[in-house]
Design a protein around this motif. Structure first.
Motif, PDB file in Angstrom:
ATOM      1  N   UNK A  51       0.880  -1.173   0.000  1.00  0.00           N
ATOM      2  CA  UNK A  51       0.000   0.000   0.000  1.00  0.00           C
ATOM      3  C   UNK A  51       0.916   1.221   0.000  1.00  0.00           C
ATOM      4  N   UNK A  52       1.140   1.749  -1.188  1.00  0.00           N
ATOM      5  CA  UNK A  52       2.143   2.799  -1.339  1.00  0.00           C
ATOM      6  C   UNK A  52       1.486   4.173  -1.441  1.00  0.00           C
ATOM      7  N   UNK A  53       2.291   5.197  -1.344  1.00  0.00           N
ATOM      8  CA  UNK A  53       1.836   6.565  -1.551  1.00  0.00           C
ATOM      9  C   UNK A  53       2.028   6.932  -3.018  1.00  0.00           C
ATOM     10  N   UNK A  54       1.290   7.949  -3.478  1.00  0.00           N
ATOM     11  CA  UNK A  54       1.300   8.260  -4.906  1.00  0.00           C
ATOM     12  C   UNK A  54       2.691   8.661  -5.394  1.00  0.00           C
ATOM     13  N   UNK A  74      -2.207   1.695  -6.626  1.00  0.00           N
ATOM     14  CA  UNK A  74      -2.409   2.789  -7.592  1.00  0.00           C
ATOM     15  C   UNK A  74      -2.050   2.307  -8.993  1.00  0.00           C
ATOM     16  N   UNK A  75      -2.742   2.890  -9.982  1.00  0.00           N
ATOM     17  CA  UNK A  75      -2.312   2.740 -11.361  1.00  0.00           C
ATOM     18  C   UNK A  75      -1.255   3.806 -11.651  1.00  0.00           C
ATOM     19  N   UNK A  76      -0.416   3.501 -12.624  1.00  0.00           N
ATOM     20  CA  UNK A  76       0.744   4.363 -12.897  1.00  0.00           C
ATOM     21  C   UNK A  76       0.329   5.819 -13.127  1.00  0.00           C
ATOM     22  N   UNK A  77      -0.648   6.049 -13.988  1.00  0.00           N
ATOM     23  CA  UNK A  77      -1.083   7.420 -14.273  1.00  0.00           C
ATOM     24  C   UNK A  77      -2.514   7.650 -13.794  1.00  0.00           C
ATOM     25  N   UNK A 205     -17.113   5.348  -2.267  1.00  0.00           N
ATOM     26  CA  UNK A 205     -15.893   4.608  -2.581  1.00  0.00           C
ATOM     27  C   UNK A 205     -16.126   3.667  -3.757  1.00  0.00           C
ATOM     28  N   UNK A 206     -15.230   3.750  -4.723  1.00  0.00           N
ATOM     29  CA  UNK A 206     -15.292   2.929  -5.930  1.00  0.00           C
ATOM     30  C   UNK A 206     -13.944   2.231  -6.093  1.00  0.00           C
ATOM     31  N   UNK A 207     -13.989   0.920  -6.267  1.00  0.00           N
ATOM     32  CA  UNK A 207     -12.775   0.121  -6.417  1.00  0.00           C
ATOM     33  C   UNK A 207     -12.664  -0.353  -7.862  1.00  0.00           C
ATOM     34  N   UNK A 208     -11.551  -0.033  -8.503  1.00  0.00           N
ATOM     35  CA  UNK A 208     -11.288  -0.505  -9.871  1.00  0.00           C
ATOM     36  C   UNK A 208     -10.149  -1.508  -9.798  1.00  0.00           C
ATOM     37  N   UNK A 305      -3.049   0.358 -17.926  1.00  0.00           N
ATOM     38  CA  UNK A 305      -3.525  -0.795 -17.156  1.00  0.00           C
ATOM     39  C   UNK A 305      -2.349  -1.701 -16.806  1.00  0.00           C
ATOM     40  N   UNK A 306      -2.382  -2.243 -15.608  1.00  0.00           N
ATOM     41  CA  UNK A 306      -1.321  -3.144 -15.163  1.00  0.00           C
ATOM     42  C   UNK A 306      -1.939  -4.146 -14.202  1.00  0.00           C
ATOM     43  N   UNK A 307      -1.676  -5.414 -14.419  1.00  0.00           N
ATOM     44  CA  UNK A 307      -2.295  -6.457 -13.606  1.00  0.00           C
ATOM     45  C   UNK A 307      -1.891  -6.377 -12.145  1.00  0.00           C
ATOM     46  N   UNK A 308      -0.815  -5.658 -11.838  1.00  0.00           N
ATOM     47  CA  UNK A 308      -0.387  -5.522 -10.449  1.00  0.00           C
ATOM     48  C   UNK A 308      -1.199  -4.459  -9.702  1.00  0.00           C
ATOM     49  N   UNK A 309      -1.917  -3.621 -10.438  1.00  0.00           N
ATOM     50  CA  UNK A 309      -2.483  -2.405  -9.853  1.00  0.00           C
ATOM     51  C   UNK A 309      -3.997  -2.477  -9.648  1.00  0.00           C
TER      52      UNK A 309
END
Length: 429
Positions: A51-54, A74-77, A205-208, A305-309
């Motif tokens: 759980x990282x910071x932006x 987080x997603x990269x962008x 709250x919305x989770x993608x 999109x990234x499967x890790x995010x």
């Protein structure tokens, strides 16, 4: 080169401990520490979950090596949706595309954000709009700040003259004057819905879990945040009247940290239903659901999109006196610090359910549509309500979408049933 290597079984984590790292010292850390089978990484150990910071995403993600199963929050962008100017840019592009492809009527479904301009780049366009609509109140917001910092209201163009100074380019020079911070200026919603004479907005709250394909989970619980002072357009300089952010309201002299300025989403729904009837409130919440989908679709093609995010977004919605919802902003890092006991319980349950949906323990089948208080709203297309559902929270909810904002249900009982069902299905050959 920074990397996050993780040794892992080929087919998943199985029954191993899940090692986590957390960049925050608030409710999420409590949730991770309390979760059975999860262990905090000490020192230079390799996490399965971070759980990282932006700023970590910005500084490190592109240079990090991640094993297949590692998850980041987080997603990269992500800023394509959560930075105010980019959110509006993407929404405007979607609206133009809908008008070209399906006509103006379809494009009007995107009319859920106020007239907005980026300053200083669109200053002259804004001035033309301002002069066409004299007397409107406008609100200025810095694009990359949060908690109400830097926000102010104005009526007169000269009120932002000092802000504009220094934006002009100096010809024949390699230097520019000091350029002001980038802002967006928006038409202020002058007729907000009031309860007890006070303005409020709603945090939802919305989770993608994926953008390709788009997979969206909607959390049933949220809260309404009230201003500490009765609403009036006579005092546009008073932040306690116009800004509902807890970070702003808690500085009010008469703020009560125990009572706060919040209602649960369930309380708000009951109040609105009593005042306006079931049908009108169901339409309101249907319109809010459309805001989630259209806003996410507006940036779907530009998000990396990234499967890790995954991303837990905090949507801020304002309702006006006509029961029309407006999208105010989307937060990539919604506050996880609790303001009181009820707020802590809500956020603790929310974050636990985020981990349940991600299912790093591999306890679920992957076909669930309800996990805790999360409902699967979109899975590469609208998720339609299961006709077999007959429990009380659905009886008066005439919608085809699998969405139950503000509806009650026993979260723990739901989880127990979900995990029992998944375990039974896995045993079937």
């Amino acid at each position: 080169m920074p990397r996050i290597p993780v040794k892992v079984k080929e087919k998943g984590i199985g029954d191993r401990l899940i090692r986590f790292r957390c960049g925050l010292q608030n409710t999420i850390l409590d949730v991770l520490k309390a979760r059975p089978g999860w262990q905090e990484v000490v020192g230079d150990g390799d996490p399965d979950f971070f759980w990282c910071e932006v700023h970590w995403m910005k500084d490190t993600f592109d240079h990090a090596y991640l094993e297949e199963h590692v998850k980041l929050n987080h997603f990269r962008n992500h800023y394509e949706l959560t930075r105010k100017n980019l959110m509006v840019k993407n929404l405007k592009r979607l609206r133009r595309a809908l008008e070209r492809e399906s006509g103006k009527l379809e494009a009007q479904k995107c009319d859920f954000f106020p007239s907005t301009y980026e300053l200083p780049s669109e200053y002259h366009i804004f001035v033309d709009e301002y002069r066409r609509n004299p007397g409107f109140i406008w609100i200025m917001k810095p694009i990359a700040r949060s908690q109400g910092k830097g926000i102010f209201l104005f009526k007169r163009l000269k009120d932002i003259t000092d802000w504009k100074k220094g934006t002009e380019y100096l010809p024949n020079s390699d230097q520019t004057k000091e350029v002001p911070e980038t802002y967006v200026v928006q038409r202020y919603i002058e007729n907000p819905y009031l309860i007890g004479g006070r303005k409020f907005d709603i945090r939802i709250y919305v989770l993608v879990t994926s953008y390709t394909p788009l997979r969206v989970w909607l959390y049933r619980s949220g809260f309404a945040r009230f201003s500490n002072t009765r609403f009036s357009l006579e005092s546009i300089e008073n932040s306690y009247v116009h800004l509902t952010n807890v970070a702003v309201q808690k500085t009010a002299p008469d703020y009560d940290p125990e009572k706060g300025c919040k209602w649960s989403l369930q309380q708000l729904r009951m109040y609105l239903t009593a005042k306006h009837g079931v049908e009108n409130v169901e339409q309101l919440f249907k319109d809010i659901n459309e805001i989630f989908i259209y806003s996410l679709q507006s940036c779907q093609r530009v998000i990396i999109n990234d499967k890790h995010c995954f991303e837990l977004y905090g949507y801020d919605i304002l309702i006006d006196a006509n029961l029309k919802p407006w999208l105010i902003e989307v937060n990539a890092s919604p506050s996880l610090t609790a303001s009181n006991h009820d707020d802590y319980n809500l956020k603790f349950g929310l974050l636990n359910d985020v981990l349940n949906v991600l299912d790093m323990e591999n306890r679920l089948t992957g076909k669930e549509r309800r996990i805790g208080l999360f409902d699967l709203l979109w899975d590469d297309g609208a998720v339609i309500l299961d006709d077999s559902i007959t429990s009380d929270y659905v009886n008066n909810f005439a919608t085809s979408l699998n969405a139950f904002l503000g509806c009650k249900e026993d979260r723990k009982d739901n989880l127990r049933q979900v995990f029992q069902t998944a375990q039974a299905l896995k045993k079937v050959p």
